[in-house]
Design an enzyme around this catalytic site. Structure first.
Site, short mmCIF file in Angstrom:
data_model
loop_
_atom_site.label_atom_id
_atom_site.label_comp_id
_atom_site.label_asym_id
_atom_site.label_seq_id
_atom_site.Cartn_x
_atom_site.Cartn_y
_atom_site.Cartn_z
NE ARG A 178 77.63 49.17 35.67
CZ ARG A 178 77.10 50.35 35.36
NH1 ARG A 178 76.07 50.83 36.05
NH2 ARG A 178 77.56 51.06 34.36
CB SER A 227 82.95 46.52 32.27
OG SER A 227 82.78 47.32 31.13
CD GLU A 297 80.65 46.63 35.93
OE1 GLU A 297 81.36 47.67 35.97
OE2 GLU A 297 79.78 46.45 35.07
#
Ligand SMILES: Cc1cc2nc3c(=O)[nH]c(=O)nc-3n(C[C@H](O)[C@H](O)[C@H](O)COP(=O)(O)OP(=O)(O)OC[C@H]3O[C@@H](n4cnc5c(N)ncnc54)[C@H](O)[C@@H]3O)c2cc1C
Length: 309
Positions: A178, A227, A297
């Site tokens: 990510r 998320s 995240e």
């Protein structure tokens, strides 16, 4: 920003500039205070003018896509939010056989996939349903179903804060979970992808398959930023949160989804403070019950409510 800086920004930018603009409209969480300014950049030349001006004037800036991985605090954003449109939202073929495409960073992931289907290019179908832009997806190394966008990127064009343009080829790009490691303040203007020739029908079928899998496991009808936490090594944040009995837990208008425990959803009227309190509570409970420290995240930006003059 003072009046002179505002006038100058209006003069320099080719696209629209909005002052005191609500970030609720620009994030999929639908929360956040106002940005001092939101400035649309329509092409690379536009970015090459705007960034040096902001650097020179010491005005902070943040580039965003669809705000689908962002939590903007309730006090809003000091400085300029840059959004990409116009030529920065276009797609073109690069190779004579058409297997390499260049996509503007402001193009939505959905339009990128439509472009791939029309041209009969396969590889990126796993991104179907991710509500961001090409720039946001590359900056975040967006991934799903075991694949990541970084694996398909051939090159990235960056505009640096001083207005210089750099084309980074694959060998110089450092993607990780990510994230893509780029110089602070640099903006991704476009990305090149090397894809695989396939019939449009098969590409369309794969896209539908991924969309169906996503719809059956995620609360896509609610406002969220996907998320919230990164998956810890060899585990899933959602599994840990569910195991801690937190599904459905609510603070104000923010709730841990009962469909997918790693999603926090805005059930209506949530503030960023509600979401942040829920995040703290999840972290504390998961730490206490499993000893695992969950990491965010989503990117949290902006000022807390009481920081505005
Ligand atoms: C329902 C839902 C499902 C999701 N599913 C997934 C999923 O399966 N996998 C996944 O990885 N993510 C998922 N996400 C999260 C999010 O959609 C992705 O991270 C997406 O790639 C973010 O794109 P964006 O354009 O909205 O970026 P934003 O949220 O606007 O920005 C994210 C970060 O990227 C930076 N950025 C944006 N554009 C640029 C640019 N041009 N140059 C440099 N930096 C830039 C921003 O400054 C910010 O730090 C989901 C979100 C939602 C709401």
């Amino acid at each position: 920003m003072d009046a002179r800086q505002k006038t100058e920004l209006l003069r320099i930018a080719a696209g629209r500039v909005e002052f005191d603009s609500p970030m609720t409209r620009r994030t999929t969480f639908r929360v956040g205070g106002n940005a001092d300014a939101v400035c649309e950049a329509k092409d690379i030349e536009d970015l090459c003018r705007i960034l040096p001006f902001l650097l020179e004037e010491k005005i902070p800036y943040l580039v965003i896509g669809r705000g689908s991985n962002l939590l903007v605090r309730d006090g809003g954003i000091r400085g300029v939010v840059i959004v990409l449109s116009g030529n920065l939202g276009r797609i073109e073929c690069k190779e004579p056989d058409g297997s390499e495409i260049l996509a503007g960073a402001g193009l939505s992931v959905a339009d990128l996939l439509i472009g791939c289907r029309k041209r009969g290019l396969s590889g990126l179908e796993f991104l179907a349903g991710i509500p961001g832009t090409v720039g946001g997806a590359v900056a975040m190394n967006a991934g799903a179903f075991g694949d990541e966008i970084g694996a398909w990127v051939r090159e990235v064009t960056l505009v640096h804060p001083n207005g210089e343009l750099h084309v980074m080829d694959r060998s110089r790009l450092r993607f990780s979970y990510r994230a893509l490691d780029i110089q602070k303040g640099a903006i991704i203007a476009r990305a090149g992808f090397r894809l695989i020739r396939e019939t449009g029908r098969i590409v369309a079928e794969r896209i539908s398959g991924y969309l169906w899998r996503r719809k059956s496991s995620q609360p896509i009808e609610d406002a969220s930023a996907g998320s919230v936490f990164r998956n810890p090594p060899s585990d899933y944040a959602g599994r840990l949160i569910e195991q801690a009995g937190l599904k459905g837990k609510r603070i104000g208008g923010a709730m841990i989804s009962d469909r997918h425990a790693n999603f926090i959803v805005n059930k209506g009227g949530a503030t960023a403070a509600d979401i942040l309190s829920l995040i703290d509570s999840v972290r504390e409970t998961v730490m206490r019950t499993t000893g695992i420290q969950l990491k965010l995240e989503i990117h949290v930006v902006g000022d807390p409510f009481n920081a505005q003059p």
